[in-house]
Design a protein around this motif. Structure first.
Motif, PDB file in Angstrom:
ATOM      1  N   LEU A  43       0.821  -1.213   0.000  1.00 18.09           N
ATOM      2  CA  LEU A  43       0.000   0.000   0.000  1.00 18.09           C
ATOM      3  C   LEU A  43       0.858   1.268   0.000  1.00 18.09           C
ATOM      4  N   GLY A  44       1.916   1.295   0.805  1.00 21.82           N
ATOM      5  CA  GLY A  44       2.763   2.495   0.870  1.00 21.82           C
ATOM      6  C   GLY A  44       3.402   2.815  -0.474  1.00 21.82           C
ATOM      7  N   THR A  45       3.905   1.801  -1.132  1.00 17.39           N
ATOM      8  CA  THR A  45       4.522   1.994  -2.452  1.00 17.39           C
ATOM      9  C   THR A  45       3.477   2.448  -3.459  1.00 17.39           C
ATOM     10  N   SER A  46       2.302   1.829  -3.426  1.00 20.54           N
ATOM     11  CA  SER A  46       1.225   2.224  -4.342  1.00 20.54           C
ATOM     12  C   SER A  46       0.802   3.662  -4.100  1.00 20.54           C
ATOM     13  N   ARG A  47       0.753   4.058  -2.844  1.00 21.61           N
ATOM     14  CA  ARG A  47       0.371   5.431  -2.499  1.00 21.61           C
ATOM     15  C   ARG A  47       1.386   6.416  -3.077  1.00 21.61           C
ATOM     16  N   THR A  48       2.666   6.105  -2.950  1.00 18.53           N
ATOM     17  CA  THR A  48       3.708   6.980  -3.496  1.00 18.53           C
ATOM     18  C   THR A  48       3.593   7.072  -5.012  1.00 18.53           C
ATOM     19  N   LEU A  49       3.435   5.921  -5.666  1.00 16.79           N
ATOM     20  CA  LEU A  49       3.320   5.904  -7.123  1.00 16.79           C
ATOM     21  C   LEU A  49       2.073   6.648  -7.581  1.00 16.79           C
ATOM     22  N   GLY A  50       0.946   6.442  -6.880  1.00 10.11           N
ATOM     23  CA  GLY A  50      -0.285   7.142  -7.234  1.00 10.11           C
ATOM     24  C   GLY A  50      -0.143   8.644  -7.121  1.00 10.11           C
ATOM     25  N   THR A  51       0.538   9.099  -6.080  1.00 11.08           N
ATOM     26  CA  THR A  51       0.750  10.544  -5.893  1.00 11.08           C
ATOM     27  C   THR A  51       1.619  11.105  -7.010  1.00 11.08           C
ATOM     28  N   LEU A  52       2.674  10.388  -7.371  1.00 14.11           N
ATOM     29  CA  LEU A  52       3.535  10.834  -8.474  1.00 14.11           C
ATOM     30  C   LEU A  52       2.766  10.879  -9.788  1.00 14.11           C
ATOM     31  N   PHE A  53       2.014   9.814 -10.087  1.00 16.81           N
ATOM     32  CA  PHE A  53       1.250   9.778 -11.333  1.00 16.81           C
ATOM     33  C   PHE A  53       0.168  10.854 -11.368  1.00 16.81           C
ATOM     34  N   ASP A  54      -0.453  11.138 -10.235  1.00 15.55           N
ATOM     35  CA  ASP A  54      -1.467  12.180 -10.191  1.00 15.55           C
ATOM     36  C   ASP A  54      -0.843  13.520 -10.577  1.00 15.55           C
ATOM     37  N   GLY A  55       0.334  13.807 -10.044  1.00 13.91           N
ATOM     38  CA  GLY A  55       1.027  15.046 -10.403  1.00 13.91           C
ATOM     39  C   GLY A  55       1.407  15.087 -11.869  1.00 13.91           C
ATOM     40  N   ILE A  56       1.887  13.966 -12.379  1.00 15.37           N
ATOM     41  CA  ILE A  56       2.260  13.900 -13.798  1.00 15.37           C
ATOM     42  C   ILE A  56       1.031  14.081 -14.680  1.00 15.37           C
ATOM     43  N   ALA A  57      -0.077  13.393 -14.334  1.00 19.78           N
ATOM     44  CA  ALA A  57      -1.297  13.462 -15.146  1.00 19.78           C
ATOM     45  C   ALA A  57      -1.808  14.893 -15.276  1.00 19.78           C
ATOM     46  N   ARG A  58      -1.600  15.687 -14.262  1.00 24.82           N
ATOM     47  CA  ARG A  58      -2.068  17.066 -14.299  1.00 24.82           C
ATOM     48  C   ARG A  58      -1.177  17.960 -15.172  1.00 24.82           C
ATOM     49  N   HIS A  59      -0.021  17.425 -15.573  1.00 24.04           N
ATOM     50  CA  HIS A  59       0.911  18.202 -16.391  1.00 24.04           C
ATOM     51  C   HIS A  59       1.152  17.600 -17.769  1.00 24.04           C
ATOM     52  N   THR A  60       0.351  16.590 -18.150  1.00 24.18           N
ATOM     53  CA  THR A  60       0.401  16.104 -19.531  1.00 24.18           C
ATOM     54  C   THR A  60      -0.245  17.164 -20.411  1.00 24.18           C
ATOM     55  N   GLN A  61      -0.112  17.026 -21.702  1.00 26.44           N
ATOM     56  CA  GLN A  61      -0.743  18.000 -22.598  1.00 26.44           C
ATOM     57  C   GLN A  61      -2.252  18.012 -22.400  1.00 26.44           C
ATOM     58  N   GLU A  62      -2.844  16.816 -22.227  1.00 24.94           N
ATOM     59  CA  GLU A  62      -4.285  16.745 -22.002  1.00 24.94           C
ATOM     60  C   GLU A  62      -4.668  17.418 -20.686  1.00 24.94           C
ATOM     61  N   GLY A  63      -3.865  17.222 -19.670  1.00 24.02           N
ATOM     62  CA  GLY A  63      -4.130  17.859 -18.379  1.00 24.02           C
ATOM     63  C   GLY A  63      -4.033  19.368 -18.471  1.00 24.02           C
ATOM     64  N   LEU A  64      -3.005  19.863 -19.150  1.00 23.92           N
ATOM     65  CA  LEU A  64      -2.844  21.305 -19.320  1.00 23.92           C
ATOM     66  C   LEU A  64      -3.970  21.889 -20.169  1.00 23.92           C
ATOM     67  N   ASP A  65      -4.392  21.147 -21.195  1.00 21.88           N
ATOM     68  CA  ASP A  65      -5.519  21.596 -22.024  1.00 21.88           C
ATOM     69  C   ASP A  65      -6.801  21.671 -21.198  1.00 21.88           C
ATOM     70  N   PHE A  66      -6.978  20.706 -20.297  1.00 18.64           N
ATOM     71  CA  PHE A  66      -8.162  20.697 -19.433  1.00 18.64           C
ATOM     72  C   PHE A  66      -8.169  21.936 -18.540  1.00 18.64           C
ATOM     73  N   VAL A  67      -7.032  22.268 -17.953  1.00 19.82           N
ATOM     74  CA  VAL A  67      -6.936  23.450 -17.086  1.00 19.82           C
ATOM     75  C   VAL A  67      -7.214  24.715 -17.899  1.00 19.82           C
ATOM     76  N   GLU A  68      -6.666  24.780 -19.094  1.00 23.98           N
ATOM     77  CA  GLU A  68      -6.910  25.953 -19.950  1.00 23.98           C
ATOM     78  C   GLU A  68      -8.397  26.067 -20.296  1.00 23.98           C
ATOM     79  N   ARG A  69      -9.002  24.937 -20.627  1.00 22.91           N
ATOM     80  CA  ARG A  69     -10.434  24.949 -20.959  1.00 22.91           C
ATOM     81  C   ARG A  69     -11.252  25.375 -19.741  1.00 22.91           C
TER      82      ARG A  69
END
Length: 148
Positions: free
Chosen positions: A95-121
């Motif tokens: 669980l601890g490792t999954s939590r760390t990975l999930g937090t990292l991926f959540d941050g990355i997902a918000r900075h993909t092109q699709e994530g940035l486009d969503f924020v702009e929209r």
């Protein structure tokens, strides 16, 4: 009974910061719901193990208090040890490792092109409308017709 569950940000702009769904409902069901962001009714959530049980809305407070009263009958030291045992078991399952990975991926997902486009929209039309546009093709959450 009227509760709805899901993780629509998996469609764009996020990932869960824990992998608890895998633990609660199994790998296949977790993938099924996370890879679509589909909404889960309370009855289905109880059936697949995402939640403990589905109760009528009017009974929720009474059922919760009855459960709390039952737990209060158990000595505090027992409750502490049992909770620690359950939590440690989940930690040993990764669980601890999954939590760390999930937090990292959540941050990355918000900075993909699709994530940035969503924020702009969202900046252009407002967050609610951007979310509605994201979810409309799926016909759930805020996009479903409201009940009378």
């Amino acid at each position: 009974e009227d509760a709805r569950f899901g993780y629509p940000p998996s469609r764009v702009w996020g990932t869960p910061t824990t992998a608890m769904w895998v633990y609660r409902m199994g790998l296949e069901r977790a993938k099924r719901y996370l890879l679509t962001g589909d909404e889960i009714t309370a009855a289905v959530a109880a059936e697949i193990g995402l939640i403990l049980e589905c109760v009528p809305d009017d009974d929720l407070q009474g059922r919760a208090m009855a459960l709390a009263r039952r737990m209060a009958l158990v000595p505090t030291s027992q409750l502490v040890m049992l909770k620690m045992l359950c939590n440690q078991t989940a930690e040993q399952m990764g669980l601890g490792t999954s939590r760390t990975l999930g937090t990292l991926f959540d941050g990355i997902a918000r900075h993909t092109q699709e994530g940035l486009d969503f924020v702009e929209r969202a900046g252009d039309v407002g967050f609610r409308d951007a979310v509605r546009e994201r979810d409309d093709p799926f016909g759930d959450y805020g996009s479903r017709p409201r009940r009378g």
